[in-house]
Design a protein around this motif. Structure first.
Motif, short mmCIF file in Angstrom:
data_model
loop_
_atom_site.label_atom_id
_atom_site.label_comp_id
_atom_site.label_asym_id
_atom_site.label_seq_id
_atom_site.Cartn_x
_atom_site.Cartn_y
_atom_site.Cartn_z
N PHE A 108 0.84 -1.21 0.00
CA PHE A 108 0.00 0.00 0.00
C PHE A 108 0.87 1.25 0.00
CE2 PHE A 108 0.71 -1.44 4.33
CZ PHE A 108 1.12 -0.29 4.99
N LEU A 109 0.24 2.37 -0.34
CA LEU A 109 0.88 3.68 -0.27
C LEU A 109 0.71 4.22 1.14
CD1 LEU A 109 -0.20 5.47 -3.57
CD2 LEU A 109 2.15 5.08 -2.83
N SER A 231 4.68 9.73 7.57
CA SER A 231 5.54 9.19 6.52
C SER A 231 7.02 9.42 6.83
CB SER A 231 5.18 9.83 5.17
OG SER A 231 3.91 9.41 4.73
N MET A 232 7.35 10.62 7.31
CA MET A 232 8.75 10.92 7.60
C MET A 232 9.29 10.06 8.74
SD MET A 232 11.53 12.54 6.98
CE MET A 232 11.23 14.00 5.96
N THR A 361 8.55 -3.56 4.93
CA THR A 361 9.70 -3.04 4.20
C THR A 361 9.23 -1.97 3.22
OG1 THR A 361 9.45 -4.79 2.53
CG2 THR A 361 11.01 -5.19 4.33
N ALA A 362 10.16 -1.08 2.88
CA ALA A 362 9.86 -0.04 1.90
C ALA A 362 10.15 -0.58 0.50
CB ALA A 362 10.69 1.20 2.17
N VAL A 363 9.11 -0.64 -0.34
CA VAL A 363 9.28 -1.05 -1.73
C VAL A 363 9.92 0.09 -2.51
CG1 VAL A 363 8.10 -1.81 -3.83
CG2 VAL A 363 7.30 -2.59 -1.58
N LEU A 384 4.84 0.61 0.80
CA LEU A 384 5.28 -0.34 1.81
C LEU A 384 4.71 -1.72 1.51
CD1 LEU A 384 4.83 1.68 5.14
CD2 LEU A 384 6.82 1.58 3.62
N GLU A 385 5.45 -2.73 1.95
CA GLU A 385 4.99 -4.11 1.81
C GLU A 385 5.05 -4.78 3.18
OE1 GLU A 385 5.45 -6.83 -1.83
OE2 GLU A 385 7.20 -7.24 -0.57
#
Length: 390
Positions: A108-109, A231-232, A361-363, A384-385
């Protein structure tokens, strides 16, 4: 060494106080705080407050100054007090964070999820609860992302809140927001008042359009800034596994201090602006009445006299000077200090504990853009995944 991600192109370092053209640039933390605490010695000069006015409408709380502003702040303080946040909104935050993460699936975002989450919480505090969250989110998103401003006006670009104020003057972009979100909320609260901002404004005899403007002011503060900070902070935690692991086992006081340190390093609002209404003595310099002051929040937050050595490194538990909070100037100070600071930190803490407790994890890392007037960052396309359980 620097851990700061929000490095704005073209934002030059400089002395604690200097005059460039017709503007005083203030980077020293103590001087920034002095200006913000000058009480009746300055007026709000940011968010195009000096270029947009209407004699027939009350000034929104963001623009008001002096006794009018003090009275407004004292009357809405009960909605944002830390004890109220903990008792009234914690359960809502827990439920919504859990539900949104469950619905998001395995990929997802984060910026979209953070938008929905922050809108839900802000809507409850404000009282915009008589329309769908999905519709409200879309309408607010459109209002906060209007076409670029003509840079020949006001000396530069404009912030999302500036765009909102311009939309108020033009009228048309706000019609759906008023018809589908604000008006139903006003009607419902005229019949049955609630413990929210709209009910308070009705009691204070605000006009419909004045309530709409205040809703946008609170919505921008409650939605935009919290969305970006979630997000940051996630970006920092995913890039620092040891920091993430510590966050997940820490007690609340330590977690909030960790978030305060991230916010110090990465303030969502990079600049504040004030206009002097009387002579102000800053160190050895007297700023005459009528001068514009540009307050550098990122620079103030990295002032070694306040935060110690290595100010651009992320150091939870940093020993800041006495009288300063972990976030230093990220919520402002003085009369216009952000009233929703406890709400924003609590929201972020709850969402991050639920998110980071998963194997995530960050895609893709987020792309960063900038809001010209306040030098605030925008983080988008942060994919993110989440790994399946078991």
């Amino acid at each position: 060494m620097t851990d700061r991600k929000s490095v704005r192109p073209g934002e030059a370092a400089g002395p604690g106080l200097e005059r460039i053209g017709g503007t005083w640039h203030v980077r020293d933390a103590a001087l920034v705080r002095q200006v913000l605490r000058a009480k009746d010695g300055t007026t709000q000069a940011g968010f195009t407050s000096e270029s947009v006015s209407n004699a027939h409408l009350r000034q929104p709380i963001l623009f008001a100054d002096g006794e009018e502003h003090r009275q407004q702040r004292s009357r809405i303080a009960r909605f944002f007090a830390p004890k109220v946040v903990a008792s009234r909104y914690r359960e809502l935050m827990d439920e919504q964070a859990e539900a949104l993460l469950r619905a998001a699936g395995s990929r997802f975002l984060l910026d979209d999820l953070a938008l929905k989450y922050s809108v839900i919480i802000a809507a409850d505090v404000i009282g915009l609860t008589n329309s769908s969250i999905a519709g409200l989110s879309k309408r607010l998103e459109r209002l906060f992302n209007q076409p670029e401003y003509d840079h020949s006006q006001e000396g530069g670009g404009r912030s999302r809140l500036t765009q909102i104020r311009a939309a108020v003057t033009g009228g048309l972009p706000l019609i759906p927001f008023y018809l589908f979100d604000v008006r139903p909320a006003i009607r419902a609260r005229r019949k049955t008042p609630q413990q929210d901002v709209i009910s308070h404004l009705i009691k204070e005899k605000y006009k419909g359009v004045e309530i709409m403007i205040e809703c946008l002011t609170y919505g921008a503060a409650g939605m935009v800034t919290t969305r970006e900070f979630i997000s940051m902070a996630t970006w920092h935690f995913l890039g620092n596994p040891a920091l993430k692991d510590r966050f997940l086992v820490a007690e609340e006081k330590e977690r909030l201090a960790m978030l305060g340190e991230i916010l110090r390093l990465e303030p969502v609002v990079g600049h504040l602006y004030r206009r002097s209404t009387e002579d102000i003595e800053l160190g050895d310099t007297v700023i005459p009445a009528g001068e514009l002051l540009d307050l550098y929040i990122r620079a103030a937050n990295a002032d070694e006299s306040v935060v110690g050595a290595d100010p651009l490194t992320l150091c939870p538990g940093r020993d800041v000077a006495r009288g300063w909070g972990a976030e230093v100037m990220s919520f402002g100070d003085g009369a216009h200090k952000c009233p929703g600071n406890a709400l924003a930190i609590q929201e972020t803490d709850i969402m991050l504990r639920k998110l980071l407790s998963k194997t995530v994890t960050a895609v893709t890392e987020p792309t960063m853009s900038w809001d010209d007037i306040i030098a605030g960052y925008r983080l988008r396309n942060f994919v993110l995944e989440v790994a399946p359980v078991g």
